[in-house]
Design an enzyme around this catalytic site. Structure first.
Site, PDB file in Angstrom:
ATOM      1  N   ARG A  88       7.037  19.628  -4.612  1.00  0.00           N
ATOM      2  CA  ARG A  88       5.834  20.119  -4.846  1.00  0.00           C
ATOM      3  C   ARG A  88       4.540  19.588  -3.928  1.00  0.00           C
ATOM      4  NH1 ARG A  88       6.742  18.122 -10.323  1.00  0.00           N
ATOM      5  NH2 ARG A  88       5.965  16.388 -10.159  1.00  0.00           N
ATOM      6  N   ASN A  99      -5.797  13.039 -11.079  1.00  0.00           N
ATOM      7  CA  ASN A  99      -5.310  11.777 -11.707  1.00  0.00           C
ATOM      8  C   ASN A  99      -7.112  10.997 -12.257  1.00  0.00           C
ATOM      9  OD1 ASN A  99      -3.958  11.007  -8.026  1.00  0.00           O
ATOM     10  ND2 ASN A  99      -2.567  11.443  -9.517  1.00  0.00           N
ATOM     11  N   TRP A 100      -7.481  11.602 -12.448  1.00  0.00           N
ATOM     12  CA  TRP A 100      -8.729  10.651 -12.903  1.00  0.00           C
ATOM     13  C   TRP A 100      -7.888  10.803 -15.114  1.00  0.00           C
ATOM     14  CZ3 TRP A 100     -12.870   7.854 -11.212  1.00  0.00           C
ATOM     15  CH2 TRP A 100     -13.076   8.847  -9.871  1.00  0.00           C
ATOM     16  N   TRP A 159       8.492   3.262  -8.778  1.00  0.00           N
ATOM     17  CA  TRP A 159       9.028   1.837  -8.290  1.00  0.00           C
ATOM     18  C   TRP A 159       9.367   0.577  -9.185  1.00  0.00           C
ATOM     19  CZ3 TRP A 159       6.823  -2.496  -6.435  1.00  0.00           C
ATOM     20  CH2 TRP A 159       7.318  -3.569  -5.014  1.00  0.00           C
ATOM     21  N   SER A 188      -6.029  12.204  -6.604  1.00  0.00           N
ATOM     22  CA  SER A 188      -6.091  13.585  -6.820  1.00  0.00           C
ATOM     23  C   SER A 188      -7.354  13.698  -7.671  1.00  0.00           C
ATOM     24  CB  SER A 188      -5.100  14.590  -6.930  1.00  0.00           C
ATOM     25  OG  SER A 188      -4.575  13.999  -8.589  1.00  0.00           O
ATOM     26  N   THR A 189      -7.866  15.057  -7.859  1.00  0.00           N
ATOM     27  CA  THR A 189      -8.900  15.262  -9.315  1.00  0.00           C
ATOM     28  C   THR A 189      -8.040  15.365  -9.848  1.00  0.00           C
ATOM     29  OG1 THR A 189      -8.317  17.609  -8.249  1.00  0.00           O
ATOM     30  CG2 THR A 189     -10.368  16.456  -7.289  1.00  0.00           C
ATOM     31  N   ASP A 246       4.104   9.377  -3.066  1.00  0.00           N
ATOM     32  CA  ASP A 246       4.405   8.847  -4.381  1.00  0.00           C
ATOM     33  C   ASP A 246       5.839   8.457  -4.707  1.00  0.00           C
ATOM     34  OD1 ASP A 246       3.827  10.540  -7.253  1.00  0.00           O
ATOM     35  OD2 ASP A 246       5.367  12.356  -7.008  1.00  0.00           O
ATOM     36  N   GLY A 247       6.026   8.237  -6.099  1.00  0.00           N
ATOM     37  CA  GLY A 247       6.891   7.741  -6.681  1.00  0.00           C
ATOM     38  C   GLY A 247       6.122   5.539  -6.328  1.00  0.00           C
ATOM     39  N   ASN A 248       5.119   5.356  -6.615  1.00  0.00           N
ATOM     40  CA  ASN A 248       4.824   4.018  -7.056  1.00  0.00           C
ATOM     41  C   ASN A 248       4.999   3.449  -8.650  1.00  0.00           C
ATOM     42  OD1 ASN A 248       3.673   4.425  -4.646  1.00  0.00           O
ATOM     43  ND2 ASN A 248       1.212   4.669  -5.187  1.00  0.00           N
ATOM     44  N   ARG A 275      -5.111   9.736 -16.263  1.00  0.00           N
ATOM     45  CA  ARG A 275      -4.264   8.637 -15.665  1.00  0.00           C
ATOM     46  C   ARG A 275      -5.174   7.555 -17.096  1.00  0.00           C
ATOM     47  NH1 ARG A 275      -0.643   7.472 -11.056  1.00  0.00           N
ATOM     48  NH2 ARG A 275       0.249   9.888 -10.454  1.00  0.00           N
TER      49      ARG A 275
HETATM   50  C1  IPE Z   1       0.130  13.094  -5.923  1.00  0.00           C
HETATM   51  O1  IPE Z   1       0.711  12.143  -6.987  1.00  0.00           O
HETATM   52  C2  IPE Z   1      -1.150  12.694  -5.414  1.00  0.00           C
HETATM   53  C3  IPE Z   1      -0.993  11.974  -4.645  1.00  0.00           C
HETATM   54  C4  IPE Z   1      -0.020  10.951  -4.773  1.00  0.00           C
HETATM   55  C5  IPE Z   1      -2.468  10.117  -5.026  1.00  0.00           C
HETATM   56  P1  IPE Z   1       0.561  12.465  -8.263  1.00  0.00           P
HETATM   57  O2  IPE Z   1       2.102  11.812  -8.848  1.00  0.00           O
HETATM   58  O3  IPE Z   1      -0.172  12.589  -8.764  1.00  0.00           O
HETATM   59  O4  IPE Z   1       1.472  14.118  -8.535  1.00  0.00           O
HETATM   60  P2  IPE Z   1       2.051  15.313 -10.160  1.00  0.00           P
HETATM   61  O5  IPE Z   1       1.664  14.880 -11.104  1.00  0.00           O
HETATM   62  O6  IPE Z   1       4.066  14.386  -9.716  1.00  0.00           O
HETATM   63  O7  IPE Z   1       2.250  16.831  -9.028  1.00  0.00           O
HETATM   64  C1  IPE Z   2       1.191   7.801  -6.361  1.00  0.00           C
HETATM   65  O1  IPE Z   2       2.144   7.085  -7.242  1.00  0.00           O
HETATM   66  C2  IPE Z   2       0.159   7.038  -6.529  1.00  0.00           C
HETATM   67  C3  IPE Z   2      -1.062   8.077  -6.786  1.00  0.00           C
HETATM   68  C4  IPE Z   2      -1.014   8.808  -7.167  1.00  0.00           C
HETATM   69  C5  IPE Z   2      -1.926   6.781  -6.915  1.00  0.00           C
HETATM   70  P1  IPE Z   2       2.285   7.345  -8.817  1.00  0.00           P
HETATM   71  O2  IPE Z   2       1.354   6.813  -9.017  1.00  0.00           O
HETATM   72  O3  IPE Z   2       1.611   8.986  -8.721  1.00  0.00           O
HETATM   73  O4  IPE Z   2       3.930   7.260  -9.453  1.00  0.00           O
HETATM   74  P2  IPE Z   2       4.860   8.063 -10.048  1.00  0.00           P
HETATM   75  O5  IPE Z   2       4.759   8.769  -9.182  1.00  0.00           O
HETATM   76  O6  IPE Z   2       4.280   8.016 -11.587  1.00  0.00           O
HETATM   77  O7  IPE Z   2       6.002   7.292 -10.054  1.00  0.00           O
HETATM   78 MG    MG Z   3       3.088  10.931  -8.951  1.00  0.00          MG
END
Ligand code: IPE
Ligand code: IPE
Ligand code: MG
Length: 249
Positions: free
Chosen positions: A203, A77-78, A34, A74-75, A29-31, A80
């Protein structure tokens, strides 16, 4: 700066080889954050995140961790923006195609878990090809959770068991933990011993809900694109300080 795989090539001396986790799961997480911190589009964070994952996979191999599972999509993430989702799907497909040769050379066995049928067809084909070609490799077991949701996984297991009960193939009293686990996406893969989450969020975000029952959790504030072998080393040190009791005394 790209990760430097030549650093920390050997298992650091303060880690005990016999007490390494057999299976590490990572919530990468955190891409997005970053990238934002650098004034870049979020996708640049995802791109960099792939390089980090490659190095952590190699690091597991170098240090003797037998299995790595990474949460890629994740399910949820759709939900976004469509451009980000499209970018990720294309990125997964391209990386898979580019890395297959090297995974063969490094003896990696790749596996995907999640509702794969809902992914773009061309990505499904790359996924099938990579699983098929690497299935006899004996090195590290690398599992990628793509369109994965822990609740959905449990529900599909219930549905599949219910069908078998209906057909008379299983008696309700036969449903125990072992039978249930055989119906999860992760059938045949051991539960993670250590689950790492980057970017400071405390979490699970619907990851491996069943499998995480007795995993040690480790959260670092470091954003995934900044995660490296030194950070992984810290996580493993923390793991080795834990006393795993599994409910006993
Ligand atoms: C969890 O990260 C899913 C993945 C790393 C693929 P998210 O960024 O989707 O989770 P939340 O929204 O902070 O809970
Ligand atoms: C995790 O990084 C990668 C995926 C969920 C695909 P995020 O895209 O959730 O990065 P933040 O949490 O918004 O910084
Ligand atoms: Mg995230």
């Amino acid at each position: 700066m790209t990760p430097n795989p030549t650093l920390l090539r050997e298992l650091p001396a303060d880690l005990e080889r016999e007490r390494l986790p057999k299976h590490v799961a990572v919530i990468m997480d955190g891409n997005g954050r970053w990238a934002k911190k650098r004034g870049l589009p979020r996708i640049m964070g995802h791109r960099r995140g792939v390089d980090v994952l490659k190095d952590i996979l190699r690091c597991c191999k170098d240090w003797g961790v037998q299995a790595l599972t990474a949460y890629a999509f994740s399910t949820e993430n759709w939900g976004r923006p469509v451009e980000e989702v499209d970018f990720l799907m294309t990125l997964f497909e391209r990386v898979l195609r580019q890395e297959l040769q090297e995974m063969m050379e490094e003896n990696v066995r790749i596996h995907f878990v999640g509702n794969l049928h809902a992914l773009p067809k061309s990505l499904q084909l790359e996924i099938e090809r990579s699983m098929e070609e690497t299935r006899h490799n004996q090195g590290i077991q690398f599992t990628v959770a793509t369109n994965y949701g822990g609740r959905q996984e449990i529900l599909q297991a219930c549905r599949s068991i219910a069908h078998k009960v209906q057909q008379g193939l299983i008696q309700p009293d036969e449903i125990d933990e072992r039978l249930f686990e055989r119906h999860l996406y992760t059938a045949g893969i051991s539960d993670p011993d250590l689950m790492i989450r980057t970017s400071g969020e405390m979490r699970i975000s619907n990851f491996l809900l069943w499998q995480v029952a007795y995993a040690e959790l480790y959260v670092t504030d470091t954003l995934w694109p900044d995660f490296d072998r030194a950070e992984f080393h810290r996580a493993l040190c923390a793991y080795q300080q834990r006393e795993r009791r599994f409910g006993k005394v």
